[in-house]
Write a protein that holds these residues in place. Structure first.
Motif, short mmCIF file in Angstrom:
data_model
loop_
_atom_site.label_atom_id
_atom_site.label_comp_id
_atom_site.label_asym_id
_atom_site.label_seq_id
_atom_site.Cartn_x
_atom_site.Cartn_y
_atom_site.Cartn_z
N LEU A 85 9.68 11.57 -9.65
CA LEU A 85 8.64 11.13 -8.72
C LEU A 85 7.45 12.09 -8.74
O LEU A 85 6.29 11.66 -8.68
N THR A 86 7.71 13.38 -8.84
CA THR A 86 6.62 14.36 -8.92
C THR A 86 5.79 14.12 -10.17
O THR A 86 4.55 14.10 -10.11
N VAL A 90 1.81 13.09 -10.07
CA VAL A 90 0.81 13.93 -10.74
C VAL A 90 0.02 13.09 -11.73
O VAL A 90 -1.21 13.14 -11.78
N GLU A 91 0.73 12.28 -12.51
CA GLU A 91 0.05 11.41 -13.48
C GLU A 91 -0.84 10.39 -12.77
O GLU A 91 -1.95 10.11 -13.22
N LEU A 92 -0.38 9.86 -11.65
CA LEU A 92 -1.18 8.93 -10.86
C LEU A 92 -2.48 9.58 -10.42
O LEU A 92 -3.56 8.98 -10.51
N PRO A 100 -3.28 1.60 -7.68
CA PRO A 100 -2.31 2.69 -7.77
C PRO A 100 -0.86 2.26 -7.54
O PRO A 100 0.04 2.80 -8.18
N VAL A 101 -0.62 1.31 -6.66
CA VAL A 101 0.75 0.88 -6.39
C VAL A 101 1.33 0.19 -7.63
O VAL A 101 2.45 0.48 -8.05
N GLY A 102 0.58 -0.71 -8.22
CA GLY A 102 1.04 -1.39 -9.43
C GLY A 102 1.22 -0.41 -10.58
O GLY A 102 2.20 -0.48 -11.32
N TRP A 103 0.29 0.52 -10.73
CA TRP A 103 0.38 1.51 -11.80
C TRP A 103 1.64 2.34 -11.63
O TRP A 103 2.37 2.58 -12.58
N LEU A 104 1.89 2.80 -10.39
CA LEU A 104 3.06 3.62 -10.11
C LEU A 104 4.35 2.85 -10.40
O LEU A 104 5.29 3.38 -10.99
#
Length: 121
Positions: A85-86, A90-92, A100-104
């Motif tokens: 998750l970290t 960080v990548e996000l 961002p939610v879809g990307w994550l």
């Protein structure tokens, strides 16, 4: 939490069909974020026994039988979940995607260290 976790999660999700959820309980997750019966936000097991079976399938490294105590659970989260998750967060922050939610979600699916192994038929 505890014995009511399955029922509580089911109530938060709402009916399987987001269209029905919008009518029956407009505040639930599926009413707010679901688009159709396939993309209905999330999964909720029907019973605690089904949840245990599904956890073993989707997260084969997870300690589920017997359930860990609080200290074991915290140690597992620190070792198995926090690193991935970290890295994802960080990548996000580096990528700063428009969604961002879809990307994550896509990043976590692509980088899941606990992908289930489906035996050949």
């Amino acid at each position: 939490t505890g014995k009511a976790a399955v029922a509580t999660w089911g109530a938060m999700l709402g009916p399987d069909d987001p269209l029905a959820a919008k009518v029956r309980c407009p505040g639930c997750l599926r009413a707010k974020f679901g688009t159709d019966a396939t993309r209905n936000v999330g999964h909720g097991s029907a019973t605690a026994a089904a949840a245990l079976s599904e956890l073993k399938f989707f997260f084969p490294k997870t300690l589920v039988d017997p359930l860990p105590d609080s200290e074991e659970a915290h140690a597992y989260v620190a070792k198995e979940i926090v690193p991935t998750l970290t890295d994802a967060l960080v990548e996000l922050c580096n990528v700063k995607p428009n969604n961002p939610v879809g990307w994550l979600a896509h990043w976590l699916m692509a980088n899941n260290p606990n992908k289930p192994k489906v035996p050949p038929e």
